[in-house]
Design a protein around this motif. Structure first.
Motif, PDB file in Angstrom:
ATOM      1  N   LEU A 109       0.815  -1.213   0.000  1.00 34.56           N
ATOM      2  CA  LEU A 109       0.000   0.000   0.000  1.00 34.56           C
ATOM      3  C   LEU A 109       0.847   1.261   0.000  1.00 34.56           C
ATOM      4  O   LEU A 109       0.537   2.215  -0.692  1.00 34.56           O
ATOM      5  N   GLU A 110       1.913   1.265   0.766  1.00 31.03           N
ATOM      6  CA  GLU A 110       2.711   2.477   0.894  1.00 31.03           C
ATOM      7  C   GLU A 110       4.208   2.211   0.863  1.00 31.03           C
ATOM      8  O   GLU A 110       4.957   2.825   0.101  1.00 31.03           O
ATOM      9  N   ILE A 116      10.533   1.464  -4.012  1.00 27.86           N
ATOM     10  CA  ILE A 116      10.815   1.229  -5.431  1.00 27.86           C
ATOM     11  C   ILE A 116      11.087   2.537  -6.165  1.00 27.86           C
ATOM     12  O   ILE A 116      12.038   2.642  -6.953  1.00 27.86           O
ATOM     13  N   MET A 117      10.274   3.556  -5.903  1.00 32.92           N
ATOM     14  CA  MET A 117      10.489   4.846  -6.574  1.00 32.92           C
ATOM     15  C   MET A 117      11.854   5.427  -6.224  1.00 32.92           C
ATOM     16  O   MET A 117      12.569   5.949  -7.088  1.00 32.92           O
ATOM     17  N   GLY A 118      12.241   5.323  -4.952  1.00 34.04           N
ATOM     18  CA  GLY A 118      13.536   5.830  -4.539  1.00 34.04           C
ATOM     19  C   GLY A 118      14.683   5.057  -5.166  1.00 34.04           C
ATOM     20  O   GLY A 118      15.687   5.646  -5.593  1.00 34.04           O
ATOM     21  N   MET A 119      14.542   3.748  -5.251  1.00 28.65           N
ATOM     22  CA  MET A 119      15.598   2.916  -5.834  1.00 28.65           C
ATOM     23  C   MET A 119      15.756   3.176  -7.328  1.00 28.65           C
ATOM     24  O   MET A 119      16.864   3.152  -7.859  1.00 28.65           O
ATOM     25  N   LYS A 120      14.649   3.421  -8.017  1.00 27.17           N
ATOM     26  CA  LYS A 120      14.719   3.697  -9.452  1.00 27.17           C
ATOM     27  C   LYS A 120      15.431   5.022  -9.725  1.00 27.17           C
ATOM     28  O   LYS A 120      16.068   5.184 -10.765  1.00 27.17           O
ATOM     29  N   ARG A 123      19.132   3.945  -9.130  1.00 29.64           N
ATOM     30  CA  ARG A 123      19.625   2.984 -10.118  1.00 29.64           C
ATOM     31  C   ARG A 123      18.564   2.828 -11.211  1.00 29.64           C
ATOM     32  O   ARG A 123      17.753   1.893 -11.174  1.00 29.64           O
ATOM     33  N   PRO A 124      18.527   3.745 -12.185  1.00 30.24           N
ATOM     34  CA  PRO A 124      17.465   3.759 -13.203  1.00 30.24           C
ATOM     35  C   PRO A 124      17.341   2.469 -14.005  1.00 30.24           C
ATOM     36  O   PRO A 124      16.246   2.128 -14.461  1.00 30.24           O
ATOM     37  N   ASP A 125      18.435   1.736 -14.197  1.00 30.79           N
ATOM     38  CA  ASP A 125      18.405   0.523 -15.013  1.00 30.79           C
ATOM     39  C   ASP A 125      18.029  -0.726 -14.205  1.00 30.79           C
ATOM     40  O   ASP A 125      17.945  -1.817 -14.775  1.00 30.79           O
ATOM     41  N   LEU A 126      17.821  -0.561 -12.929  1.00 28.45           N
ATOM     42  CA  LEU A 126      17.525  -1.711 -12.074  1.00 28.45           C
ATOM     43  C   LEU A 126      16.132  -2.261 -12.365  1.00 28.45           C
ATOM     44  O   LEU A 126      15.152  -1.524 -12.444  1.00 28.45           O
ATOM     45  N   LEU A 291      22.599  -2.247  -1.482  1.00 29.79           N
ATOM     46  CA  LEU A 291      23.002  -0.982  -0.865  1.00 29.79           C
ATOM     47  C   LEU A 291      21.981   0.113  -1.165  1.00 29.79           C
ATOM     48  O   LEU A 291      21.663   0.940  -0.301  1.00 29.79           O
ATOM     49  N   ALA A 292      21.454   0.109  -2.404  1.00 27.76           N
ATOM     50  CA  ALA A 292      20.425   1.091  -2.773  1.00 27.76           C
ATOM     51  C   ALA A 292      19.144   0.848  -1.978  1.00 27.76           C
ATOM     52  O   ALA A 292      18.503   1.791  -1.506  1.00 27.76           O
TER      53      ALA A 292
END
Length: 308
Positions: A109-110, A116-120, A123-126, A291-292
């Motif tokens: 939900l949150e 996920i948004m922060g990790m992208k 690391r945009p290609d993740l 780490l991300a």
């Protein structure tokens, strides 16, 4: 028996490619080298093996039985070596661009969207593979290596801290959830002894909330009448909304269902919390993807703490 040092991985790769295509020109095109280089590698392999692999029929090389035998074992050997290299890179913290993440349904939900948004952004290609399930199932999959990290309630599981690392995210109180039509006074704390005659719905065994459910009613001194058990928290709440029965659930669900389900804080003897954390293999702590995830988890934890 020792293996001749001239039998290299590259020669075996060329040999395998030739056996699959049966033609010097097609093999050379596939590998981006010349036909002469392919022929030279095959001839060198024969010399290193001290065993004939091909016979000439005109301008063609025709594999002999020995070549087919070597082909079979070479494919197995290079496949095993490839897996070994991949696992070694993971151990050294040099994993590829995907992360297999396991989570409880209620965290979608949150918590999961924010992580996920922060990790992208980091690391945009993740690429993320998301698996949802029970606390027990997710931890088992982490330990068997089919997941890279999990978000679970660590207060409900025995965590092997010898090889598992945990990053606490937040603590969550457990509430009594009642159908809206029940008309309960939500300003009062719920004494579970007062609900002995009510029907309940619950999650299956293995879910974090199920363990808290059992512990709370053990304190209340009775076994509740469970009408049905389900495999995800959203189905369970749909049943509560429909008036099928009461249940216990974590407070993180409150914001979404507060208009259709009554939520009552439990009375003092039954109050309990779930400790939500990210769990991963300690040997992978230098993996860039993990780490991300850890960095985003820490940021999420600070933001949530600032709001409370």
């Amino acid at each position: 028996m020792s293996i001749d040092s001239d039998i290299t991985v590259r020669k075996l790769e060329i040999f395998i490619a030739f056996m699959a295509r049966g033609n010097l020109a097609r093999t050379a095109a596939a590998l981006g080298i010349s036909s002469v280089s392919v022929h030279r590698a095959l001839h060198s392999l024969e010399e290193s093996l001290r065993c004939p692999l091909f016979i000439h029929q005109g301008r063609n090389l025709v594999p002999m039985p020995a070549a087919h035998t070597l082909w079979e074992y070479s494919q197995e050997a290079l496949d095993l070596l490839s897996r070994g290299v991949e696992e070694a890179r993971k151990t050294a913290g040099m994993s590829q661009g995907n992360l297999r993440l396991g989570t409880l349904y209620s965290l979608t939900l949150e918590t999961i969207p924010q992580l996920i948004m922060g990790m992208k952004l980091r690391r945009p290609d993740l690429e993320l593979e998301l698996t949802m399930g029970s606390n027990k199932m997710l931890l088992n999959r982490l330990e068997e290596g089919s997941l890279d990290a999990v978000l679970i309630a660590t207060s409900c599981e025995q965590i092997n801290h010898a090889h598992l690392e945990t990053l606490p995210l937040f603590e969550d109180d457990i509430f009594l959830a009642a159908p809206a039509a029940s008309g309960l006074d939500v300003s009062k704390e719920a004494d579970l002894r007062d609900f002995r005659t009510e029907k309940f719905v619950s999650l299956d065994e293995g879910f974090a909330t199920w363990q808290g459910f059992r512990e709370a009613f053990a304190i209340a001194g009775y076994e509740p009448e469970i009408v049905t058990r389900v495999n995800d928290i959203f189905s369970m709440l749909s049943l509560v909304q429909a008036g099928v029965g009461f249940t216990l659930l974590p407070g993180r669900m409150k914001r979404v269902y507060e208009n259709s389900v009554q939520l009552l804080r439990l009375a003092q003897p039954y109050q309990m919390q779930q400790n939500i954390a990210i769990v991963f293999e300690r040997s992978r702590e230098h993996d860039p993807n993990l780490l991300a995830l850890v960095a985003e988890g820490r940021m999420y934890s600070r933001q949530r703490g600032a709001k409370s």
